[in-house]
Motif scaffolding. Structure first.
Motif, PDB file in Angstrom:
ATOM      1  N   MET A  64       0.844  -1.171   0.000  1.00 51.32           N
ATOM      2  CA  MET A  64       0.000   0.000   0.000  1.00 51.32           C
ATOM      3  C   MET A  64       0.896   1.243   0.000  1.00 51.32           C
ATOM      4  SD  MET A  64      -2.993   1.112   2.718  1.00 51.32           S
ATOM      5  CE  MET A  64      -3.678  -0.509   2.697  1.00 51.32           C
ATOM      6  N   THR A  65       0.617   2.166  -0.885  1.00 49.30           N
ATOM      7  CA  THR A  65       1.427   3.370  -0.982  1.00 49.30           C
ATOM      8  C   THR A  65       0.998   4.407   0.046  1.00 49.30           C
ATOM      9  OG1 THR A  65       0.000   4.490  -2.576  1.00 49.30           O
ATOM     10  CG2 THR A  65       1.697   3.021  -3.479  1.00 49.30           C
ATOM     11  N   ARG A  66       1.877   5.350   0.297  1.00 47.40           N
ATOM     12  CA  ARG A  66       1.574   6.453   1.230  1.00 47.40           C
ATOM     13  C   ARG A  66       0.341   7.220   0.762  1.00 47.40           C
ATOM     14  NH1 ARG A  66       1.260   8.751   5.886  1.00 47.40           N
ATOM     15  NH2 ARG A  66       2.160  10.813   6.127  1.00 47.40           N
ATOM     16  N   LEU A  67       0.249   7.487  -0.539  1.00 47.26           N
ATOM     17  CA  LEU A  67      -0.919   8.204  -1.056  1.00 47.26           C
ATOM     18  C   LEU A  67      -2.197   7.413  -0.827  1.00 47.26           C
ATOM     19  CD1 LEU A  67       0.444   9.671  -4.411  1.00 47.26           C
ATOM     20  CD2 LEU A  67       0.041  10.881  -2.247  1.00 47.26           C
ATOM     21  N   HIS A  68      -2.127   6.112  -1.011  1.00 47.22           N
ATOM     22  CA  HIS A  68      -3.300   5.272  -0.781  1.00 47.22           C
ATOM     23  C   HIS A  68      -3.698   5.303   0.691  1.00 47.22           C
ATOM     24  CE1 HIS A  68      -6.100   1.965  -1.492  1.00 47.22           C
ATOM     25  NE2 HIS A  68      -5.667   1.470  -0.350  1.00 47.22           N
ATOM     26  N   GLU A  69      -2.711   5.209   1.569  1.00 49.38           N
ATOM     27  CA  GLU A  69      -2.990   5.252   3.012  1.00 49.38           C
ATOM     28  C   GLU A  69      -3.684   6.554   3.403  1.00 49.38           C
ATOM     29  OE1 GLU A  69       0.816   4.772   4.847  1.00 49.38           O
ATOM     30  OE2 GLU A  69       0.918   2.638   4.398  1.00 49.38           O
ATOM     31  N   LEU A  70      -3.169   7.664   2.893  1.00 53.70           N
ATOM     32  CA  LEU A  70      -3.750   8.968   3.218  1.00 53.70           C
ATOM     33  C   LEU A  70      -5.180   9.089   2.680  1.00 53.70           C
ATOM     34  CD1 LEU A  70      -0.625  11.152   2.463  1.00 53.70           C
ATOM     35  CD2 LEU A  70      -1.689  10.852   4.719  1.00 53.70           C
ATOM     36  N   ARG A  71      -5.380   8.641   1.455  1.00 51.32           N
ATOM     37  CA  ARG A  71      -6.721   8.722   0.851  1.00 51.32           C
ATOM     38  C   ARG A  71      -7.718   7.858   1.618  1.00 51.32           C
ATOM     39  NH1 ARG A  71      -9.492   5.891  -2.829  1.00 51.32           N
ATOM     40  NH2 ARG A  71      -7.722   4.579  -3.366  1.00 51.32           N
ATOM     41  N   GLU A  72      -7.308   6.664   1.953  1.00 53.78           N
ATOM     42  CA  GLU A  72      -8.191   5.758   2.700  1.00 53.78           C
ATOM     43  C   GLU A  72      -8.505   6.315   4.093  1.00 53.78           C
ATOM     44  OE1 GLU A  72      -9.634   2.576   1.834  1.00 53.78           O
ATOM     45  OE2 GLU A  72      -9.220   3.447  -0.131  1.00 53.78           O
ATOM     46  N   ALA A  73      -7.515   6.912   4.736  1.00 57.14           N
ATOM     47  CA  ALA A  73      -7.722   7.476   6.075  1.00 57.14           C
ATOM     48  C   ALA A  73      -8.768   8.584   6.048  1.00 57.14           C
ATOM     49  CB  ALA A  73      -6.405   8.004   6.639  1.00 57.14           C
ATOM     50  N   LYS A  74      -8.817   9.342   4.952  1.00 53.66           N
ATOM     51  CA  LYS A  74      -9.813  10.404   4.807  1.00 53.66           C
ATOM     52  C   LYS A  74     -11.160   9.866   4.329  1.00 53.66           C
ATOM     53  CE  LYS A  74      -7.651  14.469   5.388  1.00 53.66           C
ATOM     54  NZ  LYS A  74      -8.107  15.530   6.271  1.00 53.66           N
ATOM     55  N   GLY A  75     -11.135   8.651   3.792  1.00 56.22           N
ATOM     56  CA  GLY A  75     -12.362   8.083   3.238  1.00 56.22           C
ATOM     57  C   GLY A  75     -12.743   8.729   1.914  1.00 56.22           C
ATOM     58  N   TRP A  76     -11.739   9.231   1.194  1.00 53.86           N
ATOM     59  CA  TRP A  76     -11.969   9.941  -0.059  1.00 53.86           C
ATOM     60  C   TRP A  76     -11.838   9.022  -1.265  1.00 53.86           C
ATOM     61  CZ3 TRP A  76      -8.443  14.856   0.702  1.00 53.86           C
ATOM     62  CH2 TRP A  76      -9.044  15.718   1.626  1.00 53.86           C
ATOM     63  N   SER A  77     -12.570   9.349  -2.297  1.00 52.77           N
ATOM     64  CA  SER A  77     -12.420   8.699  -3.594  1.00 52.77           C
ATOM     65  C   SER A  77     -11.313   9.421  -4.361  1.00 52.77           C
ATOM     66  CB  SER A  77     -13.727   8.806  -4.380  1.00 52.77           C
ATOM     67  OG  SER A  77     -14.005  10.174  -4.680  1.00 52.77           O
ATOM     68  N   PHE A  78     -10.913   8.863  -5.485  1.00 49.93           N
ATOM     69  CA  PHE A  78      -9.946   9.546  -6.342  1.00 49.93           C
ATOM     70  C   PHE A  78     -10.504  10.904  -6.769  1.00 49.93           C
ATOM     71  CE2 PHE A  78      -8.566   5.091  -7.334  1.00 49.93           C
ATOM     72  CZ  PHE A  78      -7.292   5.198  -6.807  1.00 49.93           C
ATOM     73  N   ARG A  79     -11.785  10.931  -7.065  1.00 53.39           N
ATOM     74  CA  ARG A  79     -12.433  12.164  -7.499  1.00 53.39           C
ATOM     75  C   ARG A  79     -12.369  13.230  -6.405  1.00 53.39           C
ATOM     76  NH1 ARG A  79     -15.271  12.887 -11.820  1.00 53.39           N
ATOM     77  NH2 ARG A  79     -15.606  10.675 -12.119  1.00 53.39           N
ATOM     78  N   GLN A  80     -12.599  12.832  -5.158  1.00 50.86           N
ATOM     79  CA  GLN A  80     -12.548  13.789  -4.047  1.00 50.86           C
ATOM     80  C   GLN A  80     -11.147  14.362  -3.870  1.00 50.86           C
ATOM     81  OE1 GLN A  80     -15.195  14.937  -2.259  1.00 50.86           O
ATOM     82  NE2 GLN A  80     -13.796  16.370  -1.276  1.00 50.86           N
ATOM     83  N   VAL A  81     -10.134  13.517  -3.965  1.00 48.11           N
ATOM     84  CA  VAL A  81      -8.760  14.011  -3.854  1.00 48.11           C
ATOM     85  C   VAL A  81      -8.486  15.002  -4.983  1.00 48.11           C
ATOM     86  CG1 VAL A  81      -6.303  13.437  -3.862  1.00 48.11           C
ATOM     87  CG2 VAL A  81      -7.918  11.915  -2.747  1.00 48.11           C
ATOM     88  N   GLY A  82      -8.925  14.667  -6.182  1.00 46.14           N
ATOM     89  CA  GLY A  82      -8.733  15.570  -7.315  1.00 46.14           C
ATOM     90  C   GLY A  82      -9.359  16.928  -7.073  1.00 46.14           C
ATOM     91  N   LEU A  83     -10.561  16.931  -6.530  1.00 44.67           N
ATOM     92  CA  LEU A  83     -11.240  18.190  -6.222  1.00 44.67           C
ATOM     93  C   LEU A  83     -10.497  18.974  -5.150  1.00 44.67           C
ATOM     94  CD1 LEU A  83     -14.961  17.007  -6.208  1.00 44.67           C
ATOM     95  CD2 LEU A  83     -13.877  18.514  -7.889  1.00 44.67           C
ATOM     96  N   GLU A  84     -10.089  18.301  -4.103  1.00 45.39           N
ATOM     97  CA  GLU A  84      -9.408  18.956  -2.987  1.00 45.39           C
ATOM     98  C   GLU A  84      -8.036  19.500  -3.396  1.00 45.39           C
ATOM     99  OE1 GLU A  84     -10.702  19.559   0.026  1.00 45.39           O
ATOM    100  OE2 GLU A  84     -12.546  18.464  -0.353  1.00 45.39           O
ATOM    101  N   ALA A  85      -7.335  18.760  -4.267  1.00 41.38           N
ATOM    102  CA  ALA A  85      -5.982  19.142  -4.672  1.00 41.38           C
ATOM    103  C   ALA A  85      -5.966  19.949  -5.976  1.00 41.38           C
ATOM    104  CB  ALA A  85      -5.108  17.891  -4.827  1.00 41.38           C
ATOM    105  N   ASP A  86      -7.117  20.120  -6.595  1.00 44.41           N
ATOM    106  CA  ASP A  86      -7.241  20.838  -7.861  1.00 44.41           C
ATOM    107  C   ASP A  86      -6.377  20.212  -8.955  1.00 44.41           C
ATOM    108  OD1 ASP A  86      -8.285  22.781  -9.562  1.00 44.41           O
ATOM    109  OD2 ASP A  86      -6.668  24.193  -9.134  1.00 44.41           O
ATOM    110  N   ILE A  87      -6.497  18.877  -9.052  1.00 38.39           N
ATOM    111  CA  ILE A  87      -5.843  18.128 -10.128  1.00 38.39           C
ATOM    112  C   ILE A  87      -6.858  17.122 -10.666  1.00 38.39           C
ATOM    113  CG2 ILE A  87      -3.478  18.364  -9.248  1.00 38.39           C
ATOM    114  CD1 ILE A  87      -3.692  15.555  -8.072  1.00 38.39           C
ATOM    115  N   GLU A  88      -6.597  16.583 -11.837  1.00 39.50           N
ATOM    116  CA  GLU A  88      -7.477  15.573 -12.407  1.00 39.50           C
ATOM    117  C   GLU A  88      -7.407  14.291 -11.566  1.00 39.50           C
ATOM    118  OE1 GLU A  88      -9.581  15.716 -15.030  1.00 39.50           O
ATOM    119  OE2 GLU A  88      -9.121  17.851 -15.210  1.00 39.50           O
ATOM    120  N   HIS A  89      -8.563  13.708 -11.292  1.00 41.03           N
ATOM    121  CA  HIS A  89      -8.567  12.509 -10.449  1.00 41.03           C
ATOM    122  C   HIS A  89      -7.826  11.348 -11.106  1.00 41.03           C
ATOM    123  CE1 HIS A  89     -12.157  11.619 -12.915  1.00 41.03           C
ATOM    124  NE2 HIS A  89     -11.946  10.353 -12.593  1.00 41.03           N
TER     125      HIS A  89
END
Length: 66
Positions: A1-26
């Motif tokens: 499991m990658t660090r990015l995956h761990e962080l995303r899972e801890a927040k309960g975010w989808s790829f789309r949510q991370v994209g929105l929060e970080a202002d990048i394409e999911h």
């Protein structure tokens, strides 16, 4: 499991949510998480900001590619 995956899972975010929060394409983020692409410095800053952590914390445990 990658660090990015761990962080995303801890927040309960989808790829789309991370994209929105970080202002990048999911799909772009998904590629980073899967190790298919390497984000540049400014993208790392956006991702770290989205998670509310420093870039140093984001990179914790990441080893340089030889």
């Amino acid at each position: 499991m990658t660090r990015l995956h761990e962080l995303r899972e801890a927040k309960g975010w989808s790829f789309r949510q991370v994209g929105l929060e970080a202002d990048i394409e999911h799909k772009q983020y998904e590629g980073y998480e899967k190790g298919e692409n390497i984000p540049g410095f400014f993208v790392l800053c956006r991702i770290a900001d989205a998670y509310g952590i420093s870039v140093s914390e984001l990179l914790k445990g990441v080893h340089p590619v030889p």
